[in-house]
Design a protein around this motif. Structure first.
Motif, mmCIF file in Angstrom:
data_model
loop_
_atom_site.group_PDB
_atom_site.id
_atom_site.type_symbol
_atom_site.label_atom_id
_atom_site.label_comp_id
_atom_site.label_asym_id
_atom_site.label_seq_id
_atom_site.Cartn_x
_atom_site.Cartn_y
_atom_site.Cartn_z
ATOM 1 N N ILE A 50 48.608 111.957 36.339
ATOM 2 C CA ILE A 50 48.781 113.378 36.048
ATOM 3 C C ILE A 50 47.468 114.104 36.313
ATOM 4 N N PRO A 51 47.477 115.131 37.142
ATOM 5 C CA PRO A 51 46.255 115.919 37.344
ATOM 6 C C PRO A 51 45.765 116.494 36.014
ATOM 7 N N GLY A 52 44.463 116.351 35.756
ATOM 8 C CA GLY A 52 43.903 116.861 34.513
ATOM 9 C C GLY A 52 43.989 115.884 33.357
ATOM 10 N N PHE A 53 44.419 114.633 33.621
ATOM 11 C CA PHE A 53 44.530 113.627 32.561
ATOM 12 C C PHE A 53 43.853 112.345 33.012
ATOM 13 N N ASP A 54 42.828 111.913 32.261
ATOM 14 C CA ASP A 54 42.078 110.689 32.533
ATOM 15 C C ASP A 54 42.639 109.589 31.627
ATOM 16 N N GLU A 55 43.556 108.807 32.144
ATOM 17 C CA GLU A 55 44.230 107.809 31.308
ATOM 18 C C GLU A 55 43.259 106.749 30.793
ATOM 19 N N ARG A 56 42.346 106.295 31.628
ATOM 20 C CA ARG A 56 41.381 105.281 31.186
ATOM 21 C C ARG A 56 40.489 105.841 30.081
ATOM 22 N N HIS A 58 40.226 107.534 22.746
ATOM 23 C CA HIS A 58 41.248 107.995 21.796
ATOM 24 C C HIS A 58 42.042 106.846 21.193
ATOM 25 N N GLY A 59 42.034 105.686 21.847
ATOM 26 C CA GLY A 59 42.712 104.521 21.300
ATOM 27 C C GLY A 59 44.226 104.609 21.335
ATOM 28 N N ARG A 60 44.758 105.347 22.313
ATOM 29 C CA ARG A 60 46.215 105.467 22.430
ATOM 30 C C ARG A 60 46.643 105.288 23.870
ATOM 31 N N ARG A 61 47.868 104.825 24.044
ATOM 32 C CA ARG A 61 48.481 104.827 25.360
ATOM 33 C C ARG A 61 49.014 106.227 25.641
ATOM 34 N N PHE A 62 49.463 106.457 26.825
ATOM 35 C CA PHE A 62 49.932 107.777 27.240
ATOM 36 C C PHE A 62 50.908 108.377 26.230
ATOM 37 N N HIS A 63 50.523 109.534 25.673
ATOM 38 C CA HIS A 63 51.323 110.236 24.664
ATOM 39 C C HIS A 63 51.775 111.547 25.303
ATOM 40 N N PRO A 64 53.036 111.635 25.720
ATOM 41 C CA PRO A 64 53.486 112.819 26.454
ATOM 42 C C PRO A 64 53.317 114.126 25.693
ATOM 43 N N GLY A 65 53.527 114.099 24.390
ATOM 44 C CA GLY A 65 53.384 115.319 23.598
ATOM 45 C C GLY A 65 51.950 115.810 23.569
ATOM 46 N N GLU A 66 51.005 114.880 23.352
ATOM 47 C CA GLU A 66 49.598 115.274 23.306
ATOM 48 C C GLU A 66 49.114 115.783 24.662
ATOM 49 N N VAL A 67 49.548 115.121 25.725
ATOM 50 C CA VAL A 67 49.122 115.547 27.057
ATOM 51 C C VAL A 67 49.681 116.927 27.375
ATOM 52 N N ASP A 92 37.858 119.083 31.114
ATOM 53 C CA ASP A 92 38.758 118.669 32.190
ATOM 54 C C ASP A 92 38.102 117.506 32.924
ATOM 55 N N PRO A 93 38.756 116.326 32.945
ATOM 56 C CA PRO A 93 40.127 116.036 32.529
ATOM 57 C C PRO A 93 40.234 115.688 31.044
ATOM 58 N N MET A 94 41.452 115.565 30.585
ATOM 59 C CA MET A 94 41.740 115.235 29.195
ATOM 60 C C MET A 94 41.399 113.771 28.902
ATOM 61 N N ARG A 95 40.670 113.540 27.800
ATOM 62 C CA ARG A 95 40.356 112.188 27.350
ATOM 63 C C ARG A 95 40.705 111.973 25.882
ATOM 64 N N LYS A 99 49.879 104.225 19.446
ATOM 65 C CA LYS A 99 48.603 103.604 19.124
ATOM 66 C C LYS A 99 48.461 102.257 19.817
ATOM 67 N N LEU A 100 47.249 101.993 20.304
ATOM 68 C CA LEU A 100 46.958 100.721 20.932
ATOM 69 C C LEU A 100 46.598 99.682 19.869
ATOM 70 N N PRO A 101 46.586 98.381 20.217
ATOM 71 C CA PRO A 101 46.210 97.343 19.244
ATOM 72 C C PRO A 101 44.842 97.622 18.633
ATOM 73 N N ARG A 102 44.627 97.122 17.421
ATOM 74 C CA ARG A 102 43.388 97.401 16.703
ATOM 75 C C ARG A 102 42.135 96.998 17.476
ATOM 76 N N TRP A 103 42.207 95.901 18.226
ATOM 77 C CA TRP A 103 41.009 95.460 18.928
ATOM 78 C C TRP A 103 40.554 96.461 19.968
ATOM 79 N N ARG A 104 41.474 97.315 20.446
ATOM 80 C CA ARG A 104 41.105 98.310 21.433
ATOM 81 C C ARG A 104 40.214 99.403 20.836
ATOM 82 N N TYR A 105 40.165 99.468 19.497
ATOM 83 C CA TYR A 105 39.329 100.483 18.850
ATOM 84 C C TYR A 105 37.848 100.123 18.870
#
Length: 251
Positions: free
Chosen positions: A45-51, A57-66, A167-170, A213-219
């Motif tokens: 998605i343009p404007g969204f840095d998934e990595r 942020h410790g989350r996988r792609f959240h459509p509402g937040e994006v 920009d982009p969103m993180r 939310k991603l697994p705790r170790w990702r935090y």
């Protein structure tokens, strides 16, 4: 001069009716921003840095937040396309005061003290008053994170800096724009908060947060970032608090 924007999904007509019922009695015009529908977005998605979003942020792609984030950025772009000096940006779930126009006018009497002024928050941390306004409200500094982005005022400098630096969103919008001190911007709150985010329609984003939310170790990457951000928040805003307290010590 002021522009007012209401961010609202095309499929959320009842929420727009809720806002319209509150705003139609005000003495200023407003413009609806058709919110980006996150459910229709597909990475990349343009404007969204998934990595960056995963790491900070410790989350996988959240459509509402994006969708929310991109909608606020669009409101800022729309504002800069005008010749107005300030913008009032509203989400479609806030309980607005009947005298919102007077509240905004009161806030603008102290526009030299802020680049962004929060009119709402869902956090309960202590706020430190620094200046009394003519209508009875006060400007205040928060040393802790303030969540929620239901209502806020920005000037042109703030909009320009946010569009360039956020920009982009993180991370979620309400977390990202609460790091204004890292961008050389001045933020304050208006107390008591004029707009409530608890008396209106239920959030369309927060109720599903746990699913992303991603697994705790990702935090392991999230916690150092948060510690650095919070430390800087206390340092920068603490210094500003002392400065404003001294400046307005007689008010």
């Amino acid at each position: 001069m002021l522009k007012t924007y209401v961010i609202n999904l095309d499929r959320a007509s009842e929420r727009m009716a809720y806002m319209r019922a509150q705003l139609d009695g005000q003495s200023f015009a407003y413009e609806r921003i058709a919110a980006v529908d996150g459910s229709k977005l597909k990475p990349p998605i343009p404007g969204f840095d998934e990595r960056g979003y995963n790491l900070l942020h410790g989350r996988r792609f959240h459509p509402g937040e994006v969708g929310c984030y991109l909608s606020h950025m669009e409101a800022l772009r729309r504002f800069l396309g005008t010749d107005c000096l300030h913008a009032l940006i509203l989400e479609d779930d806030g309980a607005l005061p009947a005298d919102l126009a007077a509240v905004v006018e009161e806030a603008l009497t102290a526009a030299e003290d802020w680049d962004i002024l929060r009119l709402s928050s869902v956090s309960h941390g202590h706020k430190f008053p620094v200046r009394r306004l003519p209508g009875g409200h006060e400007l205040a500094v928060a040393l802790t994170r303030e969540k929620g982005s239901g209502a806020y005022l920005v000037n042109r400098r703030c909009a320009e800096v946010f569009l360039r630096r956020l920009d982009p969103m993180r991370m979620a919008w309400d977390i990202a724009y609460d790091t204004e001190y890292l961008m050389g911007l001045k933020a304050l709150l208006m107390m008591p908060l004029p707009v409530s985010q608890t008396g209106g329609p239920e959030s369309q984003i927060q109720i599903h947060n746990h699913l992303y939310k991603l697994p705790r170790w990702r935090y392991l990457t999230v916690f150092p970032w948060r510690a650095w951000v919070e430390t800087n928040r206390v340092i920068h805003r603490g210094f500003r608090l002392l400065t404003l307290k001294w400046l307005y010590r007689r008010s």
